[in-house]
Design a protein around this motif. Sequence first.
Motif, PDB file in Angstrom:
ATOM      1  N   THR A  99      -0.204  12.185  -2.112  1.00  0.00           N
ATOM      2  CA  THR A  99      -0.082  10.938  -1.359  1.00  0.00           C
ATOM      3  C   THR A  99      -1.402  10.610  -0.675  1.00  0.00           C
ATOM      4  O   THR A  99      -1.967  11.439   0.037  1.00  0.00           O
TER       5      THR A  99
ATOM      6  N   VAL B 138       0.840  -1.203   0.000  1.00  0.00           N
ATOM      7  CA  VAL B 138       0.000   0.000   0.000  1.00  0.00           C
ATOM      8  C   VAL B 138       0.874   1.253   0.000  1.00  0.00           C
ATOM      9  O   VAL B 138       0.610   2.222  -0.720  1.00  0.00           O
ATOM     10  N   ALA B 139       1.941   1.226   0.810  1.00  0.00           N
ATOM     11  CA  ALA B 139       2.779   2.414   0.963  1.00  0.00           C
ATOM     12  C   ALA B 139       3.536   2.766  -0.314  1.00  0.00           C
ATOM     13  O   ALA B 139       3.693   3.947  -0.649  1.00  0.00           O
TER      14      ALA B 139
ATOM     15  N   LEU C 101      10.677   5.399   1.165  1.00  0.00           N
ATOM     16  CA  LEU C 101       9.876   4.662   2.137  1.00  0.00           C
ATOM     17  C   LEU C 101      10.766   3.930   3.126  1.00  0.00           C
ATOM     18  O   LEU C 101      10.528   3.956   4.348  1.00  0.00           O
TER      19      LEU C 101
ATOM     20  N   ALA D 148       2.636   2.547  -3.222  1.00  0.00           N
ATOM     21  CA  ALA D 148       1.760   3.177  -4.206  1.00  0.00           C
ATOM     22  C   ALA D 148       1.810   4.695  -4.091  1.00  0.00           C
ATOM     23  O   ALA D 148       1.467   5.410  -5.035  1.00  0.00           O
ATOM     24  N   GLY D 149       2.270   5.179  -2.927  1.00  0.00           N
ATOM     25  CA  GLY D 149       2.332   6.622  -2.730  1.00  0.00           C
ATOM     26  C   GLY D 149       3.723   7.165  -2.473  1.00  0.00           C
ATOM     27  O   GLY D 149       3.945   8.374  -2.545  1.00  0.00           O
TER      28      GLY D 149
ATOM     29  N   GLU E  99      -4.223   6.064   2.503  1.00  0.00           N
ATOM     30  CA  GLU E  99      -3.838   4.654   2.645  1.00  0.00           C
ATOM     31  C   GLU E  99      -2.322   4.512   2.672  1.00  0.00           C
ATOM     32  O   GLU E  99      -1.772   3.704   3.436  1.00  0.00           O
ATOM     33  N   ALA E 100      -1.617   5.284   1.814  1.00  0.00           N
ATOM     34  CA  ALA E 100      -0.165   5.216   1.777  1.00  0.00           C
ATOM     35  C   ALA E 100       0.441   5.678   3.101  1.00  0.00           C
ATOM     36  O   ALA E 100       1.404   5.089   3.606  1.00  0.00           O
ATOM     37  N   TRP E 101      -0.151   6.732   3.675  1.00  0.00           N
ATOM     38  CA  TRP E 101       0.322   7.215   4.979  1.00  0.00           C
ATOM     39  C   TRP E 101       0.101   6.170   6.069  1.00  0.00           C
ATOM     40  O   TRP E 101       0.945   5.977   6.940  1.00  0.00           O
TER      41      TRP E 101
END
Length: 286
Positions: free
Chosen positions: A206, A27-28, A37, A30-31, A209-211
């Motif tokens: 962003t 998920v992360a 990351l 993706a942003g 969900e990514a956060w």
Amino acid sequence: MDRSVSGWINGFLGVLIFSGSLPATRVAVAGFDPVFLTLARAVIAGLCGGALLVLFRQTMPRREDLRPLAVVALGVVVGFPLLTALALRHVTAAHSIVFVGLLPLMTAIFATLRGGERPRPVFWLFSCLGSALVAGFAASRGFSASLTGDLLMLGAIVACGLGYAEGAVLSRRLGGWQVISWALVLALPVMLLLALLTMPASFAGTSQEAWLGLAYVSLFSMLIGFVFWYRGLAQGGIAAVGQLQLLQPFFGLTIAAALLGESVDAAMMAVTAGVVLCVAGAKRFA
């Protein structure tokens, strides 16, 4: 409570927490860029770990502890997060989770090399059989998902197994949460500098969900999970408790299917079930 039983309970809780790592990373990324990351999660966890060390007034590690702490940092703070983040740009979380089936064997190998443990030959038979099931699954797909993604996942498994075993040995003296906290603090200056250099100009696009994915891999995957995991390995034995990692594909596949809507086919489930049967045999003869 018996030390061995406590080790298995702590190990199980650690595996349960780690099971959400790959779906959360999926998920992360993706942003966020995979490199940023990796750096950001290490910085957040490092700041939290440093705060815990100060709050509980922990003494500085000895000079001879710095080398194993550096190995832990390279294995689980940098290596595994970075390689999995890069891999998840090429493969799904469900596909990558199957490779977690290799972790118990890799951890057991490093437990022998670094921890001085000597499991019985039958233990290795079951561990190798579980690993063979995982390798056979990847080969049966002809690496069609992505050869790059699969190779990155294999590299991540080697780095993680080394970091697990080295940290568990050190935890026997320093304590589980202290080891991961010191490893995070040791890596913090470099990770913080690189995070600032690679930080995007804006986070406007962003998603929430990514956060949330970043928050999970920073707090749970990088810190809280290790509190239980290193304690469990130190109490119950690295090679033996390490076999609990073979439960992680079950939990991880369930999370990936429930939260990400990824398909989990019969072959994936069959391989996972076979691998879990192997850990039952390995546990008995560890």
